[in-house]
Design an enzyme around this catalytic site. Structure first.
Site, PDB file in Angstrom:
ATOM      1  N   HIS A   1       0.849  -1.192   0.000  1.00 38.85           N
ATOM      2  CA  HIS A   1       0.000   0.000   0.000  1.00 38.85           C
ATOM      3  C   HIS A   1       0.889   1.248   0.000  1.00 38.85           C
ATOM      4  CE1 HIS A   1      -2.873   3.046   1.223  1.00 38.85           C
ATOM      5  NE2 HIS A   1      -3.813   2.214   0.844  1.00 38.85           N
TER       6      HIS A   1
ATOM      7  N   GLU B   1      -4.017   2.098  -7.232  1.00 35.49           N
ATOM      8  CA  GLU B   1      -4.376   3.175  -6.308  1.00 35.49           C
ATOM      9  C   GLU B   1      -3.448   4.363  -6.547  1.00 35.49           C
ATOM     10  OE1 GLU B   1      -6.662   1.582  -2.641  1.00 35.49           O
ATOM     11  OE2 GLU B   1      -4.554   1.793  -2.137  1.00 35.49           O
TER      12      GLU B   1
END
Ligand code: 13P
Length: 265
Positions: free
Chosen positions: A108, A180
């Site tokens: 992430h 993302e």
């Protein structure tokens, strides 16, 4: 056909008691929408480590694996370390996660930027996840600066190549990739759906090139970054986008369930 997947990344939110309540509401809601005559949707809830066991307890027994509409939810960790055991104070290992969860978010952007995680760390974590039968949800995405400089595609594909280096095609097939863009995370500035679809297609083509067409066809590619009930449909409409990795909108049962509902066709 790829089953849509909606994953909630709760980030550093929710005490154990709060997590238990939210997971309960999500599981009940997911079961309710699944009773209608509609397609399946995999739901993955990713709480903090302290709440992982409590959420696993709530979710246990609700998973309907092996055909038919998925009526339950799965549990994922937000990260885990690549070592199996050892002197790594504060770290949590994949085999520990595997006792409680089926998925693990890896790479992430918050791990990369706030905790110094490198492409090499991400690759080691992907290998460790597969070694313990966990499905890694690998996050890739460019910063605003990289996009302004015209390097978005290169950054995304570079992160993807690094993350997947050395994995076997039968592992790659189970991979989930989340695109993302860093500038869209938590900002309310969601990526244009057409652009997210273009990048998802790039990711899929790269995986097909590296691991073969069946892998390209089976890997689920998600979009993440300011997804909400009002914009989810635009992402899901794209052929190459199979669902979403959701932060803020996953912290409330009603908004998260609206996303799951949108993913059931
Ligand atoms: P938001 O949905 O809050 O933008 O967060 C996205 C994200 O980082 C999910 O991993």
């Amino acid at each position: 056909m790829r089953t849509p997947l909606i994953a909630g990344n709760w980030k550093m939110h929710k005490t154990v008691a709060e997590a238990r309540a939210l997971a309960g509401a999500v599981v009940d809601g997911v079961a309710a929408t699944a009773t209608r005559d509609r397609s399946g949707c995999d739901v993955v809830i990713c709480p903090s480590f302290t709440a992982l066991a409590a959420v696993a307890d709530v979710v246990r027994g609700t998973e309907a694996r092996g055909g038919g509409a998925h009526v339950g939810a799965h549990v994922g960790a937000q990260d885990a370390f690549w070592g199996d055991a050892g002197a790594f104070t504060g770290a949590v290992a994949m085999p520990m996660v595997a006792e409680l969860a089926s998925h693990v978010i890896v790479g992430h952007s918050e791990r990369r930027t706030l905790f110094g995680e490198t492409d090499d760390d991400v690759n080691r974590k992907v290998h460790a996840a597969f070694a313990h039968d966990l499905v890694p949800i690998v996050c890739v995405g460019e910063t605003a600066a990289a996009r302004d400089e015209g390097r978005a595609d290169a950054v995304v594909l570079g992160q993807l190549d690094a993350a997947t280096a050395g994995i076997a095609p039968d592992e790659a097939e189970r991979l989930v990739v989340a695109y993302e863009p860093v500038w869209a995370i938590g900002t309310g500035r969601a990526c244009d759906a057409g652009e997210a679809a273009r990048i998802a297609a790039l990711v899929r083509a790269r995986l097909a090139e590296a691991f073969g067409d069946p892998v390209g066809r089976s890997v689920r590619v998600l979009y993440g970054g300011s997804v909400n009930p009002g914009n989810i449909a635009a992402y899901l409409a794209a052929e190459d986008v199979d669902g979403a990795l959701v932060g803020g909108a996953s912290l409330d049962a009603a908004s998260f369930l609206a996303l799951v509902d949108a993913a059931r066709t």
